[in-house]
Write an enzyme that holds these catalytic residues in place. Sequence first.
Site, short mmCIF file in Angstrom:
data_model
loop_
_atom_site.label_atom_id
_atom_site.label_comp_id
_atom_site.label_asym_id
_atom_site.label_seq_id
_atom_site.Cartn_x
_atom_site.Cartn_y
_atom_site.Cartn_z
N HIS A 244 -23.07 -35.61 -17.72
CA HIS A 244 -22.87 -34.90 -16.58
C HIS A 244 -22.68 -33.77 -17.12
CE1 HIS A 244 -20.54 -38.41 -14.27
NE2 HIS A 244 -19.74 -38.48 -15.36
N ASP A 281 -25.12 -45.33 -15.72
CA ASP A 281 -23.89 -46.18 -16.38
C ASP A 281 -22.92 -45.38 -14.96
OD1 ASP A 281 -21.62 -43.94 -15.88
OD2 ASP A 281 -21.91 -43.55 -18.72
N HIS A 283 -21.05 -43.73 -13.00
CA HIS A 283 -20.74 -42.01 -13.52
C HIS A 283 -22.10 -41.77 -12.58
CE1 HIS A 283 -16.85 -43.29 -14.72
NE2 HIS A 283 -16.18 -43.14 -14.00
#
Length: 540
Positions: A244, A281, A283
């Site tokens: 991220h 993942d 996300h």
Amino acid sequence: ERERFVRKFRGKRKCIFNLYTMEEETLLQQLGSLSIEDNSTRSSQISVAPSTTTGLFYDVRMTEHTGPDSHPERPARVLGIYRRLQSEGVITRCRVFGGREIAREDVERVHGPKHWDAVHAYEGEAKYVEHARKERQEEAIVQEKNGNTGTGPSGSPPIDGLGTMTVGPSAQVGVVDPLPKGKEVSPGADDSVPSYIEVFDTYYCPQTAAAARLAAGTAADAVRRVVGGELRNAACIVRPPGHHAECNKAMGFCFFNNVAICARYARDVLGVQRVAIFDFDVHHGNGTQNLFYEDPSVLFMSIHRFQGGSFYPGEPDGGHTFLGKGRGKGFNINIPWEEEGYGDGEYVHATDNIVVPILTAFRPELILISGGFDASKGDPLGGMRVSPWGFGYMTRALRGVLQDTCGKSGGIVLLLEGGYNVDAISRGFEACTRVLLGDDLSTVPLPAAVSGMGEIPLSDRVTRSKGKNVDYNALSGKQANRRTSGDKKPTKSKLKPVKPKAQETVEVCRNTFSRYWSCFPKPDASSPERTWEASKAIKA
């Protein structure tokens, strides 16, 4: 370093900001017998298992990055994985290496100089106390103005996919303790120092920067050894995660983008021409995507829960129409799930019908896996139902791509990203590590839905069908029961039917990607951009 760490907290029921249970501390003490040298300048090898070329990378100092007791990204994640690999005998089959810290110049290949300084703003005891007290004073002023006597932001809504974590545009202070547990109270110290500081949705403590350097550096060391031929594959038990992290922003529990640093290091320093990153993942790997959005030498592929952009990180750029920019157009591949509850069937369907064909056409020299296991069944944030077998299958598919395109069984580096059910991520990581060791999927414990499935033969996979859509709902019993090379028993059952919405997502993605990848059927004549730019760039 490890012995000092164990001695410091010996005799306490819980340690390091009240995060370790008695069971976990027992594990820490067992790990204290390992000899880990100072890795500030080089990586040390803990143990060597002969006749194997799969490396396992881990450094217990990464557990010193700690925050709220209830925070999902906690030290028990990596401790649990190591314990699982140890109890199942997987560690003895690997070459096990300690960690090394990343150099600033390697980080700044993907992050800006200001980002390095921001991550290190709270490093060290004195600097941390200074910042912590300042943040606490500012928070108290804000609370007094708003008439709020509680700690943290009031009325901040949770973001879907982040559980109950509260967020806000400014720095927030965590739960206040007299002083961080396990730390000496110096004369004259007051009680206004919090045990952690939370900025947006990511917490900092005095050891955060060191752990972030270790995570990135350990993964980069694994890449160096794999590309150099010392290792065939590698699995990295690292934290904090990284996918991220943006160029100049830490977010989503991530500080340095570990996989992006590895990809750029492989490309610029080690001379690898084509690097593929596969992110499973739950996300979206927004940071990784943005760092390579215009780069045709790095193929980024992410399969994630999206739901119209409402799932964390909550931006529209996780959609399938975000394909890259400039020369990188077509090299950014998103497979966005619009529902929760997807399991092995949906992930296998997407892997064989999208991931494998594009990877085969790209012909990567190195594959990096952003291994987030929060799509596992039972994860508190993910809402998916992927089993260890499913993660093992995706890893096996990537290994098959390298075998088909490069004639080699190596070239994969697995990096831990998310995943917050310790048991689930431990079993998922074990499954992927076994596949990297060369095991077939019959060695991976199967859920009831796929019991006896084993592996789908390479001849039945999309790699041999020139992009033809494989329908697993129509998978015949003959195919499901076929024996694969290395399997001791024939497979008997098949995956659960793929949900209609997932089939629709895969078909829409294939149609969109076919404008850039000739491994898919050509789009309709009325469709724009029929140039297959990415495939042409690869051939060039």
